[in-house]
Motif scaffolding. Structure first.
Motif, PDB file in Angstrom:
ATOM      1  N   ILE A 309      75.322  34.843  38.616  1.00  0.00           N
ATOM      2  CA  ILE A 309      74.016  34.947  39.254  1.00  0.00           C
ATOM      3  C   ILE A 309      73.280  33.613  39.299  1.00  0.00           C
ATOM      4  CG2 ILE A 309      72.510  35.455  37.308  1.00  0.00           C
ATOM      5  CD1 ILE A 309      72.742  37.409  40.645  1.00  0.00           C
ATOM      6  N   ILE A 310      73.804  32.587  38.626  1.00  0.00           N
ATOM      7  CA  ILE A 310      73.105  31.295  38.592  1.00  0.00           C
ATOM      8  C   ILE A 310      73.963  30.175  39.168  1.00  0.00           C
ATOM      9  CG2 ILE A 310      71.637  31.907  36.640  1.00  0.00           C
ATOM     10  CD1 ILE A 310      73.569  30.338  34.834  1.00  0.00           C
ATOM     11  N   TYR A 311      74.990  30.533  39.935  1.00  0.00           N
ATOM     12  CA  TYR A 311      75.827  29.505  40.557  1.00  0.00           C
ATOM     13  C   TYR A 311      74.980  28.555  41.408  1.00  0.00           C
ATOM     14  CZ  TYR A 311      80.318  31.821  39.537  1.00  0.00           C
ATOM     15  OH  TYR A 311      81.420  32.365  38.930  1.00  0.00           O
ATOM     16  N   LYS A 312      75.319  27.279  41.336  1.00  0.00           N
ATOM     17  CA  LYS A 312      74.726  26.271  42.201  1.00  0.00           C
ATOM     18  C   LYS A 312      75.830  25.356  42.725  1.00  0.00           C
ATOM     19  CE  LYS A 312      70.102  26.016  40.121  1.00  0.00           C
ATOM     20  NZ  LYS A 312      69.094  25.122  39.472  1.00  0.00           N
ATOM     21  N   GLY A 313      75.685  24.967  43.976  1.00  0.00           N
ATOM     22  CA  GLY A 313      76.651  24.035  44.545  1.00  0.00           C
ATOM     23  C   GLY A 313      78.080  24.538  44.444  1.00  0.00           C
ATOM     24  N   GLU A 314      78.914  23.732  43.811  1.00  0.00           N
ATOM     25  CA  GLU A 314      80.344  24.023  43.723  1.00  0.00           C
ATOM     26  C   GLU A 314      80.735  24.630  42.376  1.00  0.00           C
ATOM     27  OE1 GLU A 314      82.527  23.307  46.351  1.00  0.00           O
ATOM     28  OE2 GLU A 314      80.686  22.876  47.453  1.00  0.00           O
ATOM     29  N   ASP A 315      79.780  25.182  41.634  1.00  0.00           N
ATOM     30  CA  ASP A 315      80.058  25.678  40.278  1.00  0.00           C
ATOM     31  C   ASP A 315      81.223  26.657  40.248  1.00  0.00           C
ATOM     32  OD1 ASP A 315      77.985  24.142  39.412  1.00  0.00           O
ATOM     33  OD2 ASP A 315      76.597  25.803  39.039  1.00  0.00           O
ATOM     34  N   GLY A 316      81.174  27.667  41.125  1.00  0.00           N
ATOM     35  CA  GLY A 316      82.207  28.694  41.106  1.00  0.00           C
ATOM     36  C   GLY A 316      83.572  28.165  41.467  1.00  0.00           C
ATOM     37  N   ARG A 317      83.633  27.351  42.527  1.00  0.00           N
ATOM     38  CA  ARG A 317      84.922  26.794  42.938  1.00  0.00           C
ATOM     39  C   ARG A 317      85.478  25.857  41.869  1.00  0.00           C
ATOM     40  NH1 ARG A 317      85.847  25.248  48.896  1.00  0.00           N
ATOM     41  NH2 ARG A 317      83.877  24.131  48.709  1.00  0.00           N
ATOM     42  N   ASP A 318      84.598  25.078  41.253  1.00  0.00           N
ATOM     43  CA  ASP A 318      85.055  24.154  40.215  1.00  0.00           C
ATOM     44  C   ASP A 318      85.683  24.899  39.040  1.00  0.00           C
ATOM     45  OD1 ASP A 318      84.330  21.920  41.615  1.00  0.00           O
ATOM     46  OD2 ASP A 318      82.401  21.658  40.613  1.00  0.00           O
ATOM     47  N   LYS A 319      85.161  26.056  38.702  1.00  0.00           N
ATOM     48  CA  LYS A 319      85.749  26.826  37.597  1.00  0.00           C
ATOM     49  C   LYS A 319      87.175  27.235  37.925  1.00  0.00           C
ATOM     50  CE  LYS A 319      81.772  28.625  35.106  1.00  0.00           C
ATOM     51  NZ  LYS A 319      81.207  29.791  34.392  1.00  0.00           N
ATOM     52  N   PHE A 320      87.410  27.576  39.192  1.00  0.00           N
ATOM     53  CA  PHE A 320      88.757  27.962  39.597  1.00  0.00           C
ATOM     54  C   PHE A 320      89.690  26.760  39.621  1.00  0.00           C
ATOM     55  CE2 PHE A 320      91.811  28.981  43.113  1.00  0.00           C
ATOM     56  CZ  PHE A 320      92.476  30.025  42.470  1.00  0.00           C
ATOM     57  N   LEU A 321      89.214  25.645  40.180  1.00  0.00           N
ATOM     58  CA  LEU A 321      90.059  24.463  40.314  1.00  0.00           C
ATOM     59  C   LEU A 321      90.268  23.743  38.993  1.00  0.00           C
ATOM     60  CD1 LEU A 321      88.634  23.009  43.664  1.00  0.00           C
ATOM     61  CD2 LEU A 321      90.677  24.408  43.336  1.00  0.00           C
ATOM     62  N   ASN A 322      89.323  23.902  38.071  1.00  0.00           N
ATOM     63  CA  ASN A 322      89.429  23.221  36.777  1.00  0.00           C
ATOM     64  C   ASN A 322      90.155  24.032  35.715  1.00  0.00           C
ATOM     65  OD1 ASN A 322      88.000  21.085  37.846  1.00  0.00           O
ATOM     66  ND2 ASN A 322      86.023  21.767  37.056  1.00  0.00           N
ATOM     67  N   GLY A 323      90.637  25.225  36.097  1.00  0.00           N
ATOM     68  CA  GLY A 323      91.398  26.018  35.139  1.00  0.00           C
ATOM     69  C   GLY A 323      90.547  26.856  34.208  1.00  0.00           C
ATOM     70  N   GLN A 324      89.343  27.228  34.636  1.00  0.00           N
ATOM     71  CA  GLN A 324      88.495  28.086  33.819  1.00  0.00           C
ATOM     72  C   GLN A 324      88.472  29.521  34.326  1.00  0.00           C
ATOM     73  OE1 GLN A 324      85.284  24.934  34.447  1.00  0.00           O
ATOM     74  NE2 GLN A 324      84.634  25.838  32.511  1.00  0.00           N
ATOM     75  N   ALA A 325      88.758  29.736  35.606  1.00  0.00           N
ATOM     76  CA  ALA A 325      88.756  31.074  36.205  1.00  0.00           C
ATOM     77  C   ALA A 325      90.105  31.358  36.841  1.00  0.00           C
ATOM     78  CB  ALA A 325      87.650  31.191  37.251  1.00  0.00           C
ATOM     79  N   GLY A 326      90.559  32.596  36.706  1.00  0.00           N
ATOM     80  CA  GLY A 326      91.861  32.967  37.240  1.00  0.00           C
ATOM     81  C   GLY A 326      91.827  33.451  38.675  1.00  0.00           C
ATOM     82  N   ALA A 327      90.629  33.789  39.179  1.00  0.00           N
ATOM     83  CA  ALA A 327      90.488  34.266  40.554  1.00  0.00           C
ATOM     84  C   ALA A 327      89.197  33.709  41.131  1.00  0.00           C
ATOM     85  CB  ALA A 327      90.494  35.787  40.611  1.00  0.00           C
ATOM     86  N   TYR A 328      89.175  33.577  42.453  1.00  0.00           N
ATOM     87  CA  TYR A 328      88.040  32.937  43.109  1.00  0.00           C
ATOM     88  C   TYR A 328      87.777  33.622  44.442  1.00  0.00           C
ATOM     89  CZ  TYR A 328      85.449  29.248  45.609  1.00  0.00           C
ATOM     90  OH  TYR A 328      84.526  28.540  46.332  1.00  0.00           O
ATOM     91  N   ALA A 329      86.557  34.149  44.607  1.00  0.00           N
ATOM     92  CA  ALA A 329      86.162  34.844  45.827  1.00  0.00           C
ATOM     93  C   ALA A 329      85.438  33.887  46.761  1.00  0.00           C
ATOM     94  CB  ALA A 329      85.262  36.031  45.494  1.00  0.00           C
ATOM     95  N   HIS A 330      86.011  33.687  47.921  1.00  0.00           N
ATOM     96  CA  HIS A 330      85.392  32.839  48.946  1.00  0.00           C
ATOM     97  C   HIS A 330      86.064  33.223  50.261  1.00  0.00           C
ATOM     98  CE1 HIS A 330      83.811  28.513  50.008  1.00  0.00           C
ATOM     99  NE2 HIS A 330      83.159  29.472  50.627  1.00  0.00           N
ATOM    100  N   SER A 331      86.500  32.274  51.030  1.00  0.00           N
ATOM    101  CA  SER A 331      87.205  32.594  52.270  1.00  0.00           C
ATOM    102  C   SER A 331      88.653  32.943  51.961  1.00  0.00           C
ATOM    103  CB  SER A 331      87.152  31.409  53.236  1.00  0.00           C
ATOM    104  OG  SER A 331      87.836  30.289  52.694  1.00  0.00           O
TER     105      SER A 331
END
Length: 714
Positions: A309-331
């Motif tokens: 709920i507090i994502y800013k900028g590229e926070d969510g994508r960075d978690k996926f690309l940096n190896g912190q998240a296993g799945a990423y919702a976008h396009s």
């Protein structure tokens, strides 16, 4: 008109159509077509040139040097100091320089609204104001100026403006002969099928192997089980509890989890059909409630990133690309969407292809019907505006720049860099990326060599040119092709059945329609509630008590007044007899199927069943057609979309005449064939003294067309 006469007239019309189609298909058209790709910047805009040369005229037009201030996402990294041959060439071409107003995805809204409020918008501003009150305020309060009266002379810009969606985004009536436009729509897709990748969930395939899962999940339960393992089973093998299951570009993108139950509510609220055929806000439907229940399952299981709920900028994508998240919702697996993944994962895993690291979860099917649908895509997102401080002379320069960016020539010059250095042209619409290296011998990207190549986004979004864009890795191509095959060939995915409300803007009740402004808040409150059924009912009751019954009434009236009264549901038809594959065979197909049309009346409403599906597999560009899943197209869709295989638009006028007479529906030529504007001719009904009425009928087996007409002279 008697029932018998209606039947005779319809039969005669069908026969006439078949004869005209057979005659028309025997040869190619005689009309010449201007080659796509030229821009107004390369054509004579001045009538004073005695020799008629474009070069002389262009020199006169651009004699005065101008500085154009521009705000578009990422321009702070695009227009920079230092060497950039692409930028210098652009400056020389238009005798300009560009002053960047730096905005990012994290701050653009705040900055642009502040500049607008203080009358300090740059000359050119990219913003998503269409279909919102912001557009009306900017237009009515003089924050932005109207585009020049000669907008039609800028051919590539005119294509974006003078179409159903371009007019709707500018609140211009389809029948307006002298339209005034304010925003240039930024194209995103070229066909409805491309919308299948508008939303998606990428997952770490290598993490799947680490937690013992080999099959890409295809249902909510399978994905939920996998995400639980991503949270608890040390998928990144760090020995720490430092991973989350699902991240997203924003919380809104995570709503793709609802797609199976309510595609109308993915990444924004849309209107839905109620059971009686009327229009209702999707968030007031049980389908929406079922969709949020799916999200709640994921939330309650603790697999959604707590920071969602507090994502800013590229926070969510960075978690996926940096190896912190296993799945990423976008396009979904668009080439532009996976480009960043290919670059970042390529640096971390140079010996692996992207498809070995990432997979895409297919859109979920409906739990009851088993069918997979996806929201009707918007072919445009966001617009380009000119500040009211821009005078007429500078407005012409701005229009020339935009026209150039939207042309194929502009695509080559800006997006691809310098021919012979960063790319090689192999033929029409075919390019090869040439390798470039830095001083230390490491690879250099086009954007690193020529930062100005990022300016393409002022004109269009990446998917718009992805059919000719070079430089995609084998992994990107495989992800895209495999996903298309899975969704269309195996899942039989189709555009969701929903009303076409584009351009229908509330007036009397616009101040009451506030739910869209609270999209994330509404879904979050329901997803986190203890009793979701009660919370949903309370939410619906609250909005109804605040006047949403009036909102619903006005939208239904707008829908009827616009003549959008026909509702069509597509269904599968048997293939044509073997061998019907060419342009002439389309005529044969119509001859084969139309005699089976049945005509019946019920309460004054005429239903028609028209068998018009054909198959095509031997196109000149068969490989491209098959890759884009154009091998099976419906000749007719009404109310939302329509398309037919490329190469068959020559019989468009005859089909148009037939369907206009049969269904009072207007058609227009579309890039991929012909496209149903989805607007019944209200004047036809009015002239006959009737009004569209009655419920919508579900199609019978083998029927592609079935709708409702009242008062139409068929």
């Amino acid at each position: 008109m008697t029932k018998l006469w209606k039947k005779i007239s319809a039969a005669a019309l069908a026969a006439a159509l078949m004869l005209s189609c057979m005659a028309g298909c025997s040869g190619g058209g005689t009309e010449s077509k201007k080659e796509e790709g030229s821009s107004a910047a390369d054509e004579s805009m001045s009538q004073g040139s005695s020799d008629g040369s474009a070069e002389s005229s262009q020199s006169d037009d651009y004699a005065e040097h101008m500085t154009l201030s521009v705000a578009v996402w990422g321009i702070g990294d695009t227009i920079i100091d230092g060497e950039d041959e692409v930028r210098d060439r652009l400056y020389d071409k238009f005798n300009i320089d560009i002053e960047p107003y730096a905005v990012t995805w994290g701050d653009y809204g705040e900055k642009i609204q502040l500049w607008a409020a203080t009358n300090q918008l740059p000359d050119i501003t990219a913003y998503d104001a269409a279909y919102t009150d912001t557009f009306r305020k900017w237009r009515d309060q003089g924050v932005v100026r109207a585009l020049p009266d000669n907008w039609a002379s800028f051919e590539n810009v005119a294509k974006m403006l003078d179409n159903a969606e371009g007019r709707a985004m500018n609140e211009v009536a389809e029948t307006e002969a002298n339209p005034v436009f304010y925003g240039i729509p930024r194209p995103n897709y070229q066909s409805d099928e491309d919308g299948i990748t508008d939303y998606g969930i990428a997952i770490r395939r290598d993490w799947m192997e680490n937690v013992g899962v080999t099959k890409v999940p295809e249902t909510p339960d399978e994905l939920l089980d996998l995400l639980k393992k991503f949270v608890t089973d040390d998928p990144n093998q760090s020995g720490k509890a430092d991973t989350v299951g699902l991240a997203g570009y924003t919380f809104s993108w995570m709503t793709v989890l609802m797609n199976g139950e309510c595609p109308d509510a993915v990444n924004g609220f849309r209107w839905s059909f109620a059971e009686d055929g009327s229009l209702v806000p999707c968030f007031m439907t049980k389908n929406f409630l079922n969709g949020v229940k799916v999200m709640k399952e994921f939330y309650d299981a603790g697999v959604i990133d707590p920071d969602y709920i507090i994502y800013k900028g590229e926070d969510g994508r960075d978690k996926f690309l940096n190896g912190q998240a296993g799945a990423y919702a976008h396009s979904g697996p668009t080439y532009s969407g996976t480009g960043i993944m290919a670059e970042r994962f390529g640096e971390a895993y140079p010996d692996k292809s992207l498809d070995e690291i990432v997979a895409f979860v297919p859109l979920f099917a409906n739990s009851e019907t088993g069918k997979t649908t996806f929201p009707a895509p918007s072919k445009y997102w966001s617009e380009t505006y000119l500040s009211s401080n821009v005078d007429d002379a500078k407005a012409q320069r701005c229009m020339a720049l935009m026209d150039y960016l939207l042309s194929v020539e502009g695509y080559e010059d800006i997006s691809l860099g310098i021919e012979g250095v960063s790319y090689k042209k192999l033929g029409e619409g075919k390019y090869e990326v040439l390798p470039m290296t830095k001083e230390d011998g490491s690879p250099m990207t086009v954007a690193e060599r020529y930062p100005c190549t990022g300016l393409y986004s002022l004109g269009f979004w990446g998917p718009y040119r992805q059919d000719i864009a070079p430089g995609h890795t084998d992994g990107q191509i495989k992800l895209y092709d495999d996903y298309q095959t899975l969704m269309f060939d195996e899942k039989k995915a189709a555009v969701a059945d929903a009303p076409n409300t584009k351009g229908l803007l509330l007036d009397e009740t616009k101040d009451l329609a506030t739910a869209d402004d609270h999209y994330e808040e509404i879904i979050n409150q329901l997803m986190t509630s203890d009793d979701i059924d009660a919370a949903w009912q309370d939410m619906v009751d609250s909005y109804m008590s605040q006047g949403y019954d009036q909102v619903i009434a006005e939208m239904n009236q707008l829908y009827k007044d616009a003549g959008r009264q026909i509702r069509i549901t597509l269904c599968e038809l048997p293939p044509l007899p073997q061998g019907m594959v060419g342009a002439k065979d389309v005529c044969s197909a119509l001859f084969f199927f139309i005699p089976f049309c049945s005509f019946a009346t019920k309460n004054g409403i005429m239903q028609k069943r028209i068998y018009t599906k054909f198959m095509s597999g031997r196109q000149k560009n068969e490989e491209k057609i098959n890759r884009k899943r154009h091998a099976h197209r419906y000749i007719y869709r009404c109310g939302m979309h329509g398309a037919c295989p490329r190469g068959f638009s020559g019989i468009h006028s005859r089909l148009r005449d037939f369907f206009r007479a049969c269904a009072a529906v207007q058609f227009s030529v579309h890039r991929a064939g012909f496209h149903a504007v989805g607007r019944s001719a209200a004047s036809t009904a009015a002239n006959a003294g009737g009004q569209p009425q009655g419920p919508c009928y579900q199609p019978h087996h083998g029927c592609i067309f079935q709708g409702e007409i009242s008062g139409a002279s068929v």
